[in-house]
Enzyme design. Sequence first.
Site, short mmCIF file in Angstrom:
data_model
loop_
_atom_site.label_atom_id
_atom_site.label_comp_id
_atom_site.label_asym_id
_atom_site.label_seq_id
_atom_site.Cartn_x
_atom_site.Cartn_y
_atom_site.Cartn_z
N ASN A 1 0.89 -1.18 0.18
CA ASN A 1 -0.03 -0.02 0.13
C ASN A 1 0.75 1.21 0.05
O ASN A 1 1.83 1.15 0.55
CB ASN A 1 -0.98 -0.06 1.07
CG ASN A 1 -0.44 0.19 2.62
OD1 ASN A 1 -0.36 1.51 2.99
ND2 ASN A 1 0.10 -0.79 3.51
N SER A 2 0.19 2.30 -0.47
CA SER A 2 1.02 3.56 -0.59
C SER A 2 1.29 4.14 0.85
O SER A 2 2.29 5.16 0.76
CB SER A 2 0.11 4.67 -1.30
OG SER A 2 -1.11 5.00 -0.57
N LYS A 3 0.90 3.92 1.86
CA LYS A 3 1.21 4.23 3.17
C LYS A 3 2.66 3.98 3.68
O LYS A 3 2.92 4.52 4.74
CB LYS A 3 0.18 3.83 4.50
CG LYS A 3 -1.35 4.56 3.95
CD LYS A 3 -1.39 5.82 3.80
CE LYS A 3 -2.68 6.56 3.81
NZ LYS A 3 -2.86 7.94 3.84
N ASP A 4 3.17 3.18 2.98
CA ASP A 4 4.80 2.64 3.31
C ASP A 4 5.35 4.05 3.09
O ASP A 4 6.29 4.35 3.88
CB ASP A 4 5.06 1.48 2.31
CG ASP A 4 4.77 0.34 2.70
OD1 ASP A 4 4.36 0.09 3.74
OD2 ASP A 4 5.03 -0.78 1.89
N ALA B 1 4.36 6.33 5.92
CA ALA B 1 5.11 5.97 7.32
C ALA B 1 6.63 6.44 7.18
O ALA B 1 7.13 6.91 8.22
CB ALA B 1 4.94 4.59 7.49
#
Length: 331
Positions: free
Chosen positions: A46-49, A52
């Site tokens: 996911n793009s939230k890597d 984060a």
Amino acid sequence: MGNWNELNESLIDLIGKTPVVRIRHLTGEDDAALYVKLESFNPNSNSKDRTAYGIIREAERCGQLKPGGTIFEITSGNTGIGLAAIGAALGYKVVIYMGSHYNKERFDLLRAFGAKVVPFDKDEVDVDQLKEKLIKLQQITPNSLFSNQAANPANPSIHRETTAKEILEQTGGKLDAFVATSGTGGTITGVGERLKEAIPGVTIHLVEPENSRVVEGGEHGDHRIYGISPPKRPEVLNTEILDGIIHISDEDAWQTARDMAQKEGLLVGPSSGAAVWGAIKVARELGKGKTVLALAPDTGERYLSIGLYDEAHYQDDESLAAAELSNLLLL
């Protein structure tokens, strides 16, 4: 980041450089060419890597966070998963506060990465009050970070630096429209700002649920497109870059995600389905000779148990398959 053809030293080296692929079966002959950037190719799908890592990196740079510290966040799942995985790789303890109504896969993934998960009832806990408490907890806890993704400028910054840069390289700067959903607002803000600077005339379109028009100043409503349209407009969202807001029903978002799997062979989640649905609309309006890019935030594997496929339909298929097997064994 994202050096797939080299020996990499850590998880961090695998973040980014996600591919772009053309969608060929969901658009018409007279539509603009539609491409999708598949953020599921990040190491935790996911793009939230990116988000984060950007938040953790900035906290380290400022001296706020050092190895062995603790990271707190309130999340619907994907940012928490990114924080948990990257936190594990970098030696941080991670505590995630998440509504108990979210599906089991998200809780299992967070715990698999060693995060402590604190579920709460969204009808009993005021999220704004919870944020205030976590800000206080950070102040009294040495070597800690409340990542506060919706208000943290490191969120859009990492997307300006990585996601937007990749899009410009992958398209050669030849892009007429970019379409995305918005949860914290970091992705569409960072990407949209950079694309506006680099490509004259490019338009930026945000997709949000038809019954939860938070970005345009409406009331938050219940919807099933997980990860987008939070109760309040995020602080990091730059609405000035938006050229249009597209409203979508839950069913259209989920059905487009199903269509992506069954007609394009791409397994994505409902927020990706929403972005693609909006991009199909833009591609139809722009017409042949133009190029549209949608961003697909995550994989569909996290939604299989809650409706990504039509269970009743597949139960019928299984009955037919059993009959076909019986007939085959009689040959």
